[in-house]
Design an enzyme around this catalytic site. Sequence first.
Site, PDB file in Angstrom:
ATOM      1  N   ARG A  93     -61.912 -13.147  34.090  1.00  0.00           N
ATOM      2  CA  ARG A  93     -61.870 -12.731  35.660  1.00  0.00           C
ATOM      3  C   ARG A  93     -62.345 -13.778  36.637  1.00  0.00           C
ATOM      4  NH1 ARG A  93     -61.085  -7.025  36.272  1.00  0.00           N
ATOM      5  NH2 ARG A  93     -60.931  -7.933  38.623  1.00  0.00           N
ATOM      6  N   ARG A 142     -64.252   9.490  60.466  1.00  0.00           N
ATOM      7  CA  ARG A 142     -63.322   8.534  60.389  1.00  0.00           C
ATOM      8  C   ARG A 142     -62.287   9.108  59.538  1.00  0.00           C
ATOM      9  NH1 ARG A 142     -65.944   2.852  58.802  1.00  0.00           N
ATOM     10  NH2 ARG A 142     -63.889   2.264  59.100  1.00  0.00           N
ATOM     11  N   HIS A 173     -65.895  16.977  64.521  1.00  0.00           N
ATOM     12  CA  HIS A 173     -65.391  16.400  63.233  1.00  0.00           C
ATOM     13  C   HIS A 173     -65.786  17.210  62.137  1.00  0.00           C
ATOM     14  CE1 HIS A 173     -64.592  12.972  65.371  1.00  0.00           C
ATOM     15  NE2 HIS A 173     -65.698  12.801  65.957  1.00  0.00           N
ATOM     16  N   PRO A 179     -71.318   7.556  52.412  1.00  0.00           N
ATOM     17  CA  PRO A 179     -71.698   7.665  50.903  1.00  0.00           C
ATOM     18  C   PRO A 179     -71.596   6.846  50.031  1.00  0.00           C
ATOM     19  CG  PRO A 179     -70.185   9.256  51.749  1.00  0.00           C
ATOM     20  CD  PRO A 179     -70.078   7.974  52.508  1.00  0.00           C
ATOM     21  N   GLU A 180     -72.545   6.559  49.134  1.00  0.00           N
ATOM     22  CA  GLU A 180     -72.497   5.858  47.767  1.00  0.00           C
ATOM     23  C   GLU A 180     -72.767   6.882  46.788  1.00  0.00           C
ATOM     24  OE1 GLU A 180     -72.855   1.855  47.158  1.00  0.00           O
ATOM     25  OE2 GLU A 180     -73.587   1.254  49.291  1.00  0.00           O
TER      26      GLU A 180
END
Length: 281
Positions: free
Chosen positions: A162, A120, A101, A2-3
């Site tokens: 940066r 995971r 899962h 998921p984003e």
Amino acid sequence: MPELPEVETTKRGIAPHLLHQTVSSVVIRQRQLRWPITPEMMTELPGQILRSVDRRGKYLILAASKNEASGIDTGKNYLLIHLGMSGSLRLVPVDSPAGKHDHVDITMTTGIALRYTDPRRFGCMLWFAGDPLLHPLLRALGPEPLSDAFAPDYLRVQAAGRKVPVKSFIMDSKVVVGVGNIYANEALFMAGIDPRRAAGRISAQRYALLTERIKEVLAGAILMGGTTLRDFTGATGQPGYFKQSLAVYGRGGHPCLRCGTNLREIRITQRSTVFCPGCQS
DNA sequence: ATGCGGACCTGTTAGC
DNA sequence: TGCTAACAGGTCCGCA
């Protein structure tokens, strides 16, 4: 998996089935996620009513409270959910057989269960009280990319001095939330910026364009229902349809759709990075 | 403060 | 076909 668009898609899918509903039971089959699920979630959540479903970055925040006949506000509790790399939330009928899962089921009195699946186990499910925005995991997060706070000059200001590659910079959740590996690659391609370039060495004009492209790619993906990679599915199991419109991610070695140059695939801080040497500088 | 590398865990795929 | 190694959408944490 998921984003941000996937998380937003999930939120929109589950919210109508959860809001104002009373939790009847919580089943935890595996509590060892990124952080262990506290047993209090199982003892305290049943009987409470879900009051809101919000998203902050890639975190989902569910608020719950008791239904006090006295009218006295007993305060809200919150469930902070992150899907990690491989997590998903789906709505399933009560007592659906659980797979290997399927770690948590939160069942409503309507007979619909919110099922958390995460092979995971990089995700988390945290039960706590108090202002969720002050929670350590949320407190330091940067602005929402689709909000006005993510303004055209914001990145340029943040990037001053940066030296990290701009790709790592825009993926830093303290800078801006919700830009994961796929969309970082895509947005940099769309803006014509070399992902290796030092964040502090990019013009204000290019940052303004990049900001616009980030908003565009995320909003577009949300409209499409999230990217389908491997097995992403929405709250009711339907696939997303965005993958077909990815221009660079997963296309290393193939010709750039814009100029035909072969796309290069490299690693930037351990993450797969694809860009067009012809279009991006 | 910044930047880097390791850590968490399982499943799938590429390569021999 | 089978084994092994590398890699996968995230992000927190500790160290230099």
